[in-house]
Design a protein around this motif. Sequence first.
Motif, PDB file in Angstrom:
ATOM      1  N   ALA A 289      42.313  47.559  36.360  1.00 20.25           N
ATOM      2  CA  ALA A 289      43.341  46.290  36.668  1.00 20.25           C
ATOM      3  C   ALA A 289      44.368  46.574  35.819  1.00 20.25           C
ATOM      4  CB  ALA A 289      42.490  45.043  36.033  1.00 20.25           C
ATOM      5  N   ALA A 293      46.025  42.341  32.009  1.00 16.22           N
ATOM      6  CA  ALA A 293      44.826  42.020  32.207  1.00 16.22           C
ATOM      7  C   ALA A 293      43.677  42.277  31.154  1.00 16.22           C
ATOM      8  CB  ALA A 293      44.016  42.211  33.415  1.00 16.22           C
ATOM      9  N   LEU A 298      40.814  39.931  29.951  1.00 20.77           N
ATOM     10  CA  LEU A 298      40.309  39.256  31.101  1.00 20.77           C
ATOM     11  C   LEU A 298      39.542  40.141  31.747  1.00 20.77           C
ATOM     12  CD1 LEU A 298      43.613  37.562  32.258  1.00 20.77           C
ATOM     13  CD2 LEU A 298      41.630  36.355  31.761  1.00 20.77           C
ATOM     14  N   THR A 299      39.362  41.500  31.465  1.00 20.60           N
ATOM     15  CA  THR A 299      38.424  42.451  32.028  1.00 20.60           C
ATOM     16  C   THR A 299      37.075  42.615  31.397  1.00 20.60           C
ATOM     17  OG1 THR A 299      39.423  44.137  30.610  1.00 20.60           O
ATOM     18  CG2 THR A 299      40.364  44.040  32.825  1.00 20.60           C
ATOM     19  N   ASP A 300      36.034  43.112  32.113  1.00 20.92           N
ATOM     20  CA  ASP A 300      34.786  43.312  31.696  1.00 20.92           C
ATOM     21  C   ASP A 300      34.820  45.052  31.773  1.00 20.92           C
ATOM     22  OD1 ASP A 300      34.148  44.383  34.171  1.00 20.92           O
ATOM     23  OD2 ASP A 300      32.959  42.695  34.877  1.00 20.92           O
ATOM     24  N   TRP A 304      37.516  45.803  35.906  1.00 26.12           N
ATOM     25  CA  TRP A 304      38.299  44.671  36.626  1.00 26.12           C
ATOM     26  C   TRP A 304      37.982  43.478  35.974  1.00 26.12           C
ATOM     27  CZ3 TRP A 304      41.533  47.367  39.897  1.00 26.12           C
ATOM     28  CH2 TRP A 304      41.080  48.358  40.331  1.00 26.12           C
ATOM     29  N   CYS A 305      38.499  42.247  36.698  1.00 25.15           N
ATOM     30  CA  CYS A 305      38.217  40.753  35.923  1.00 25.15           C
ATOM     31  C   CYS A 305      37.265  40.353  36.823  1.00 25.15           C
ATOM     32  CB  CYS A 305      39.662  40.245  36.232  1.00 25.15           C
ATOM     33  SG  CYS A 305      41.149  41.121  35.223  1.00 25.15           S
ATOM     34  N   ILE A 307      35.702  36.734  37.945  1.00 21.22           N
ATOM     35  CA  ILE A 307      36.014  35.506  38.457  1.00 21.22           C
ATOM     36  C   ILE A 307      35.278  34.500  38.928  1.00 21.22           C
ATOM     37  CG2 ILE A 307      38.559  36.103  38.449  1.00 21.22           C
ATOM     38  CD1 ILE A 307      36.669  35.854  41.695  1.00 21.22           C
ATOM     39  N   SER A 314      39.102  32.838  35.727  1.00 22.36           N
ATOM     40  CA  SER A 314      38.290  33.909  35.012  1.00 22.36           C
ATOM     41  C   SER A 314      36.844  33.330  34.166  1.00 22.36           C
ATOM     42  CB  SER A 314      39.151  34.202  33.683  1.00 22.36           C
ATOM     43  OG  SER A 314      38.533  34.857  32.730  1.00 22.36           O
ATOM     44  N   VAL A 322      42.400  34.698  37.857  1.00 17.21           N
ATOM     45  CA  VAL A 322      42.979  36.279  38.139  1.00 17.21           C
ATOM     46  C   VAL A 322      42.729  36.376  39.741  1.00 17.21           C
ATOM     47  CG1 VAL A 322      42.588  38.580  37.624  1.00 17.21           C
ATOM     48  CG2 VAL A 322      42.300  36.960  35.699  1.00 17.21           C
ATOM     49  N   ALA A 326      43.176  42.964  40.860  1.00 13.38           N
ATOM     50  CA  ALA A 326      42.729  43.090  39.544  1.00 13.38           C
ATOM     51  C   ALA A 326      41.465  42.387  39.432  1.00 13.38           C
ATOM     52  CB  ALA A 326      43.780  42.387  38.447  1.00 13.38           C
ATOM     53  N   SER A 327      41.021  41.341  40.253  1.00 15.17           N
ATOM     54  CA  SER A 327      39.799  40.556  40.289  1.00 15.17           C
ATOM     55  C   SER A 327      38.630  41.421  40.988  1.00 15.17           C
ATOM     56  CB  SER A 327      40.211  39.248  41.121  1.00 15.17           C
ATOM     57  OG  SER A 327      40.286  39.541  42.441  1.00 15.17           O
TER      58      SER A 327
END
Lengths: 430, 126
Positions: A289, A293, A298-300, A304-305, A307, A314, A322, A326-327
């Motif tokens: 991402a 982000a 916002l990422t794991d 990536w994010c 949602i 998010s 997001v 990136a999501s």
Amino acid sequence: MSHTLSRRDFNKLLLSGVAASAFGILGSSNTAFASSKRVVVVGGGFGGAAAAKYLRKLDPSISVTLIEPKAIFYTCPFSNWVLGGLKTMEDIAQTYSALKNKYKVNVIADSAVAIDAVRGTVKLKGGQVIGFDRLIVSPGIDFKWDTIPGYSESVASAKMPHAYQAGPQTVLLHNQLLAMKNGGRVFICPPANPFRCPPGPYERASLIAGYLKAKKPLSKIIILDPKEKFSKQGLFKKGWERLYPGMIEWRSGSTGGKLVKVDAATMSLTTEFGVENADVINIIPPQKAGKIAFDAGLTDATGWCPINPISFESTIHPGVHVIGDASIAGAMPKSGFAASSQGKVAAAAIVRLFQGKVPAAPSLVNTCYSLIGPGYGISVAGVYKLTVEGIVEIPEAGGLTPINADDDQLREEANFARGWYSNIVQDTWG
Amino acid sequence: MVVKLRVWLTVCAFSSVALVSGNAALAAKDSGGSKPAKSAQGKQVESNPRGQVLALSCTSCHGTDGKSVGIIPSFNTRSSAYIEAALKGFKSGERYSTVMGRHAKGYSDDELRLIANYFGKTSNNK
């Protein structure tokens, strides 16, 4: 709680906004029946621009600010057409004038450097701090520069372009192809999944082959792929045999496709099977991402994010949505089409959330057209629904251009690819 | 613990999706002929929110409000009945298409009608 709540009660509860909020659908409860409706959108690509436009179109009482540093956005879709000499950079240039003038989006030419999800503020590189009631982050991709020994951001900008964010990188790769001798060897090196635009590297090989066949017919294209299969593989391979016999060689991960290292000084690549000398090297690095982000948390662990697919909010920071590459959007590919579709879904959801209502369950779609030659188009389509497993593809729908499609249908798909581009950029920026 | 809670909440949000979907579709069906709300541009939001969110997908290829600027057909001047019949024809395969059949098969007949109603209203039922 799930033990004491019957399905019917749960269903009833969902009809009230309070319950929806409690179950995380409405996100931060302070936005229900909001009197202040300020949305900030970070990133003006397919996702962010579509979200900004549709927020204003669906509810003109929402004030929308779009943060995008570039005055001109060059689209990745059709940038392969530029490499093949079928389009110019001007043809793929989008601006923000319609968003500003027609839709009254406050477009700020700056970058977001920090997001405070709790206070509801975005800080810009120029120092400005902007408040929001809801935020949409559409940062696209960033590259993992350190995954291929010998490769780096500076190697990419000088010698081995990725050309996977359209703009100067597209021009660099195009110029290298124009300068290459007849009989040169072009290497295209896609990453493992997941990455932006799964058919992109293979359309790129096709259209570069079109140029080389006409101008430098002794040349060859070799695709070094870490994967064992790729998007629309059967259709691409058939098209390559018909239009460019012997010109494109695809090596899978188990047949020498995996890169071990690259050397910019000697313009060579080392695979598990040996050393290859090249004239043009296009490395498409593994991706994650976009930077903001990560900075905003916002990422794991995947990079990536995560949602909630009904609103693209998010699951880490309520009130922040997001969208786009990136999501983590389940079965949906990372594509401009998907991003635009998600931007519109997020916009519609935010309109409802500001009204204190539960968003309507969306359907998400994707269509990726690829050109193998100017009159030879193929496509993959998908329709996606939301289930307990997240976003899944509907098996009865979607699919590929038939492998036995006749020339008329392939020509029609090529024409529709052009029509699609005209409309999606209009629907997103126009 | 926090992680566990988050997972649980996520599961709740996901499982509610199907229910919300059913409710929203039902609500939209019930209010089939309902009057548009105050905001001129927001009228479909009020009367057919599910149709609206489904229809937003169509405009990526067919142009904003179904008004195409290229070779892909427009439907911004078509009636709801026309659009619904066309979509059902694509779904069944009676009507030839390159890609529309692949899309239409992803929707129930009710969903196709909601989409047709959404666009038909924006076109003033010409």
